[in-house]
Design an enzyme around this catalytic site. Structure first.
Site, PDB file in Angstrom:
ATOM      1  N   CYS A 198     -17.993 -57.176   9.480  1.00 52.04           N
ATOM      2  CA  CYS A 198     -16.992 -57.263   8.415  1.00 52.04           C
ATOM      3  C   CYS A 198     -15.607 -56.963   9.000  1.00 52.04           C
ATOM      4  O   CYS A 198     -15.480 -56.159   9.935  1.00 52.04           O
ATOM      5  CB  CYS A 198     -17.301 -56.253   7.322  1.00 52.04           C
ATOM      6  SG  CYS A 198     -18.834 -56.601   6.434  1.00 52.04           S
ATOM      7  N   CYS A 201     -14.259 -53.334   9.606  1.00 53.05           N
ATOM      8  CA  CYS A 201     -15.104 -52.491  10.466  1.00 53.05           C
ATOM      9  C   CYS A 201     -15.293 -53.069  11.865  1.00 53.05           C
ATOM     10  O   CYS A 201     -16.158 -52.612  12.613  1.00 53.05           O
ATOM     11  CB  CYS A 201     -16.461 -52.291   9.812  1.00 53.05           C
ATOM     12  SG  CYS A 201     -16.339 -51.529   8.195  1.00 53.05           S
ATOM     13  N   CYS A 225     -25.959 -51.116  10.279  1.00 53.20           N
ATOM     14  CA  CYS A 225     -25.810 -51.199   8.819  1.00 53.20           C
ATOM     15  C   CYS A 225     -27.037 -50.697   8.079  1.00 53.20           C
ATOM     16  O   CYS A 225     -26.986 -50.439   6.886  1.00 53.20           O
ATOM     17  CB  CYS A 225     -25.507 -52.625   8.406  1.00 53.20           C
ATOM     18  SG  CYS A 225     -26.847 -53.760   8.779  1.00 53.20           S
TER      19      CYS A 225
HETATM   20  S1  SF4 Z   1     -19.123 -50.552   5.731  1.00 55.51           S
HETATM   21 FE1  SF4 Z   1     -20.653 -52.147   6.209  1.00 55.51          FE
HETATM   22  S2  SF4 Z   1     -20.692 -53.563   4.448  1.00 55.51           S
HETATM   23 FE2  SF4 Z   1     -18.873 -52.234   4.245  1.00 55.51          FE
HETATM   24  S3  SF4 Z   1     -17.215 -53.482   5.099  1.00 55.51           S
HETATM   25 FE3  SF4 Z   1     -18.000 -52.176   6.764  1.00 55.51          FE
HETATM   26  S4  SF4 Z   1     -19.640 -53.343   7.810  1.00 55.51           S
HETATM   27 FE4  SF4 Z   1     -19.169 -54.349   5.838  1.00 55.51          FE
END
Ligand code: SF4
Length: 237
Positions: A198, A201, A225
């Site tokens: 993402c 992140c 994750c």
């Molecule tokens: S915490 Fe996990 S789901 Fe949320 S934006 Fe970051 S990588 Fe994506």
């Protein structure tokens, strides 16, 4: 039964096998799983480079093998565009996401919860809806410190086999395969990313650890994750 047949030490195999032998081993693993599970064998395609390899390998075993993609609202525009192109080419790729409302910047305040809602839950949904008995992932044990303990065939949830057919591949072997077979990849790799996730992140990072750019400065070790560690079956969605 597939899970009882692979007993070699994978760490030794990383060094021992050459590229061609690894490709053949991966094809054999997928072929055996396809013979055992048929339509219940499904590829988890994250649209990253490793997924590009396992998707291509699976299609060599049988064009009929299906897949699922889990996407989130935070995926970069390049990844969303690449996803649309891949789904147009392969309609047997089904897309899952969770559009439920979540607190603003949950990825900063509680990234584990954010991943649980946006990534793990859609995987559970995919496993249920597609009636998956065996799923194929692009996990590699050379990817970083959080990924050294996995096996090629695992059964974290009773009745759901996880096949990691490229577990023993090096990063360079992934790129070698993608180049040799001219597999399309996410254009973000051209910008210097080595591991994609993402937007908030994922950063461009240097160093030995391939996943060093994932979830920098958070409690999420190596950006895991939870889809490889949390239960996926018998869960209320
Ligand atoms: S915490 Fe996990 S789901 Fe949320 S934006 Fe970051 S990588 Fe994506």
């Amino acid at each position: 039964m597939l899970i009882e047949e692979v007993t070699e030490n994978v760490v030794e195999l990383v060094e021992k096998l050459n590229f061609a032998e690894k490709v053949q081993r991966s094809l054999d693993l997928i072929d055996r799983a396809y013979q055992e599970f048929g339509d219940s064998l499904v590829v988890a395609n994250s649209l990253g480079k490793d997924s590009g390899v396992i998707w291509h390998l699976a299609k060599r075993v049988s064009p009929k093998i299906r897949g699922f993609i889990v996407t989130t609202r935070f995926k970069p525009a390049e990844t969303k565009k690449f996803m649309a192109e891949e789904v147009a080419r392969f309609p047997e790729l089904k897309v899952y996401s969770n559009d439920v409302e979540i607190p603003v910047k949950l990825y900063e305040t509680d990234p584990d919860r954010c991943c649980e809602i946006l990534k793990v839950q859609p995987v559970r949904q995919a496993v249920q809806e597609m009636k998956v008995k065996c799923w194929i992932t692009g996990l590699r044990c050379t990817e970083g410190r959080t990924r050294t303990e996995y096996k090629e065939i695992e059964e974290l949830d009773k009745g759901l086999i996880k096949l990691n057919p490229i577990l023993i591949w090096y990063e360079r072997e992934v790129w070698e395969y993608l180049a040799l077979y001219r597999v399309n990849v996410n254009p973000l790799y051209g910008e210097g990313y080595r591991s994609l996730g993402c937007g908030p992140c994922t950063k461009i990072a240097q160093g030995i650890d391939e996943r060093a750019g994932r979830c920098i400065g958070t409690s999420k070790c190596g950006g895991e994750c939870g889809i490889h560690t949390k239960p996926l079956l018998d869960y209320q969605i």
